[in-house]
Design a protein around this motif. Structure first.
Motif, PDB file in Angstrom:
ATOM      1  N   ASN A   8       3.909  -2.698  -7.734  1.00 45.84           N
ATOM      2  CA  ASN A   8       4.727  -3.370  -8.759  1.00 45.84           C
ATOM      3  C   ASN A   8       5.824  -4.265  -8.193  1.00 45.84           C
ATOM      4  O   ASN A   8       6.834  -4.496  -8.859  1.00 45.84           O
ATOM      5  CB  ASN A   8       5.319  -2.349  -9.738  1.00 45.84           C
ATOM      6  N   ARG A   9       5.646  -4.748  -6.973  1.00 49.84           N
ATOM      7  CA  ARG A   9       6.594  -5.684  -6.368  1.00 49.84           C
ATOM      8  C   ARG A   9       5.844  -6.923  -5.916  1.00 49.84           C
ATOM      9  O   ARG A   9       4.823  -6.808  -5.221  1.00 49.84           O
ATOM     10  CB  ARG A   9       7.267  -5.060  -5.127  1.00 49.84           C
ATOM     11  N   PRO A  10       6.303  -8.122  -6.287  1.00 57.43           N
ATOM     12  CA  PRO A  10       5.637  -9.328  -5.780  1.00 57.43           C
ATOM     13  C   PRO A  10       5.927  -9.486  -4.292  1.00 57.43           C
ATOM     14  O   PRO A  10       7.074  -9.440  -3.857  1.00 57.43           O
ATOM     15  CB  PRO A  10       6.251 -10.456  -6.600  1.00 57.43           C
ATOM     16  N   MET A  11       4.856  -9.643  -3.515  1.00 57.84           N
ATOM     17  CA  MET A  11       4.989  -9.769  -2.066  1.00 57.84           C
ATOM     18  C   MET A  11       4.190 -10.958  -1.580  1.00 57.84           C
ATOM     19  O   MET A  11       3.137 -11.290  -2.135  1.00 57.84           O
ATOM     20  CB  MET A  11       4.495  -8.500  -1.376  1.00 57.84           C
ATOM     21  N   ILE A  12       4.691 -11.581  -0.528  1.00 57.90           N
ATOM     22  CA  ILE A  12       3.998 -12.678   0.125  1.00 57.90           C
ATOM     23  C   ILE A  12       3.201 -12.080   1.274  1.00 57.90           C
ATOM     24  O   ILE A  12       3.746 -11.356   2.108  1.00 57.90           O
ATOM     25  CB  ILE A  12       4.996 -13.723   0.646  1.00 57.90           C
ATOM     26  N   LEU A  13       1.916 -12.378   1.296  1.00 59.57           N
ATOM     27  CA  LEU A  13       1.034 -11.842   2.319  1.00 59.57           C
ATOM     28  C   LEU A  13       0.897 -12.844   3.453  1.00 59.57           C
ATOM     29  O   LEU A  13       0.637 -14.023   3.231  1.00 59.57           O
ATOM     30  CB  LEU A  13      -0.329 -11.545   1.709  1.00 59.57           C
ATOM     31  N   GLY A  14       1.082 -12.364   4.673  1.00 58.72           N
ATOM     32  CA  GLY A  14       0.963 -13.207   5.861  1.00 58.72           C
ATOM     33  C   GLY A  14      -0.324 -12.915   6.608  1.00 58.72           C
ATOM     34  O   GLY A  14      -1.324 -12.483   6.036  1.00 58.72           O
ATOM     35  N   GLU A  15      -0.282 -13.111   7.913  1.00 58.52           N
ATOM     36  CA  GLU A  15      -1.467 -12.945   8.756  1.00 58.52           C
ATOM     37  C   GLU A  15      -1.811 -11.477   8.965  1.00 58.52           C
ATOM     38  O   GLU A  15      -0.949 -10.605   8.909  1.00 58.52           O
ATOM     39  CB  GLU A  15      -1.228 -13.606  10.109  1.00 58.52           C
ATOM     40  N   ARG A  16      -3.081 -11.249   9.243  1.00 60.90           N
ATOM     41  CA  ARG A  16      -3.555  -9.893   9.532  1.00 60.90           C
ATOM     42  C   ARG A  16      -2.983  -9.437  10.872  1.00 60.90           C
ATOM     43  O   ARG A  16      -2.856 -10.221  11.814  1.00 60.90           O
ATOM     44  CB  ARG A  16      -5.073  -9.879   9.575  1.00 60.90           C
ATOM     45  N   ILE A  17      -2.669  -8.143  10.948  1.00 58.64           N
ATOM     46  CA  ILE A  17      -2.144  -7.542  12.175  1.00 58.64           C
ATOM     47  C   ILE A  17      -3.293  -6.819  12.870  1.00 58.64           C
ATOM     48  O   ILE A  17      -3.953  -5.963  12.267  1.00 58.64           O
ATOM     49  CB  ILE A  17      -1.017  -6.533  11.861  1.00 58.64           C
ATOM     50  N   GLU A  18      -3.523  -7.157  14.106  1.00 55.31           N
ATOM     51  CA  GLU A  18      -4.531  -6.450  14.893  1.00 55.31           C
ATOM     52  C   GLU A  18      -3.926  -5.128  15.353  1.00 55.31           C
ATOM     53  O   GLU A  18      -2.776  -5.079  15.789  1.00 55.31           O
ATOM     54  CB  GLU A  18      -4.957  -7.290  16.097  1.00 55.31           C
ATOM     55  N   HIS A  19      -4.700  -4.056  15.250  1.00 56.44           N
ATOM     56  CA  HIS A  19      -4.204  -2.739  15.649  1.00 56.44           C
ATOM     57  C   HIS A  19      -5.355  -1.932  16.227  1.00 56.44           C
ATOM     58  O   HIS A  19      -6.526  -2.237  15.998  1.00 56.44           O
ATOM     59  CB  HIS A  19      -3.564  -2.007  14.467  1.00 56.44           C
ATOM     60  N   ASN A  20      -5.031  -0.882  16.975  1.00 47.82           N
ATOM     61  CA  ASN A  20      -6.047  -0.103  17.678  1.00 47.82           C
ATOM     62  C   ASN A  20      -6.379   1.228  17.021  1.00 47.82           C
ATOM     63  O   ASN A  20      -7.301   1.902  17.452  1.00 47.82           O
ATOM     64  CB  ASN A  20      -5.591   0.167  19.123  1.00 47.82           C
ATOM     65  N   GLU A  21      -5.635   1.635  16.020  1.00 43.67           N
ATOM     66  CA  GLU A  21      -5.895   2.947  15.437  1.00 43.67           C
ATOM     67  C   GLU A  21      -7.185   2.919  14.627  1.00 43.67           C
ATOM     68  O   GLU A  21      -7.617   1.873  14.140  1.00 43.67           O
ATOM     69  CB  GLU A  21      -4.729   3.391  14.570  1.00 43.67           C
ATOM     70  N   ARG A  22      -7.790   4.079  14.501  1.00 45.04           N
ATOM     71  CA  ARG A  22      -9.068   4.198  13.798  1.00 45.04           C
ATOM     72  C   ARG A  22      -8.820   4.706  12.381  1.00 45.04           C
ATOM     73  O   ARG A  22      -8.863   5.901  12.130  1.00 45.04           O
ATOM     74  CB  ARG A  22      -9.986   5.130  14.575  1.00 45.04           C
ATOM     75  N   THR A  23      -8.524   3.792  11.487  1.00 44.67           N
ATOM     76  CA  THR A  23      -8.375   4.108  10.063  1.00 44.67           C
ATOM     77  C   THR A  23      -9.177   3.076   9.269  1.00 44.67           C
ATOM     78  O   THR A  23      -9.499   2.005   9.791  1.00 44.67           O
ATOM     79  CB  THR A  23      -6.902   4.053   9.596  1.00 44.67           C
ATOM     80  N   PRO A  24      -9.467   3.366   8.030  1.00 41.41           N
ATOM     81  CA  PRO A  24     -10.185   2.378   7.204  1.00 41.41           C
ATOM     82  C   PRO A  24      -9.255   1.308   6.626  1.00 41.41           C
ATOM     83  O   PRO A  24      -9.679   0.506   5.808  1.00 41.41           O
ATOM     84  CB  PRO A  24     -10.785   3.243   6.094  1.00 41.41           C
ATOM     85  N   PHE A  25      -7.999   1.287   7.040  1.00 47.02           N
ATOM     86  CA  PHE A  25      -7.019   0.359   6.475  1.00 47.02           C
ATOM     87  C   PHE A  25      -6.906  -0.901   7.322  1.00 47.02           C
ATOM     88  O   PHE A  25      -7.046  -0.873   8.541  1.00 47.02           O
ATOM     89  CB  PHE A  25      -5.631   1.001   6.385  1.00 47.02           C
ATOM     90  N   GLU A  26      -6.605  -2.008   6.649  1.00 54.28           N
ATOM     91  CA  GLU A  26      -6.230  -3.256   7.319  1.00 54.28           C
ATOM     92  C   GLU A  26      -4.741  -3.442   7.097  1.00 54.28           C
ATOM     93  O   GLU A  26      -4.199  -3.021   6.073  1.00 54.28           O
ATOM     94  CB  GLU A  26      -6.981  -4.445   6.718  1.00 54.28           C
TER      95      GLU A  26
END
Length: 152
Positions: free
Chosen positions: A69-87
């Motif tokens: 419920n908060r308007p947010m500006i989305l930027g570039e994707r963050i590369e990460h090494n953890e093994r989760t189903p999330f981006e």
């Protein structure tokens, strides 16, 4: 303009009526505190009447999402090494001044999770916080689904 400045207090009809009147009386539109142009040289969709002056709105070139419920500006994707189903993405809370959306500082992180039933978002100050809020959302989804299955 697709997103009106929330600082504007006029309806579209009120704005259009005042715009037509003020163009006929040679009013000025301001692009900052010191620079102005004749209002008739600016399209009605590109200005808002805020604080007693016509303000030229900066073009909104950001991808905006409502996350928790908060308007947010989305930027570039963050590369990460953890093994989760999330981006994870750089994100910033959407803020305005009288000339439009402010330049984002991308001091937040948004997490994205895609399921067969939809795409879900959360955010936090860092990856750990965004992941934690997403974890809470996933647990709610699981329990919501389990609750529906039990009712059948």
């Amino acid at each position: 303009m697709n997103n009106r400045n929330p600082l504007s207090t006029q309806t579209i009809e009120q704005k259009n009526k005042q715009y037509a009147h003020d163009c006929a009386t040679n009013a000025r539109a301001y692009s900052d505190a010191t620079t102005s142009v004749p209002l008739r040289d600016v399209l009605v969709d590109n200005v808002e009447f805020i604080g007693g002056l016509w303000r030229i709105q900066r073009p909104n070139k950001y991808k905006i999402l409502n996350i928790r419920n908060r308007p947010m500006i989305l930027g570039e994707r963050i590369e990460h090494n953890e093994r989760t189903p999330f981006e994870y993405y750089h994100a910033a809370l959407l803020a305005y001044n009288c000339y439009g959306a402010l330049t984002p500082h991308f001091d937040m992180v948004a997490a994205k999770y895609i399921t067969p039933t939809g795409t879900y978002w959360s955010y936090g100050k860092d990856i750990a916080a965004a992941r934690a809020f997403m974890g809470i959302l996933v647990v709610d989804l699981i329990h919501g689904t389990l609750g529906k299955q039990r009712q059948k």
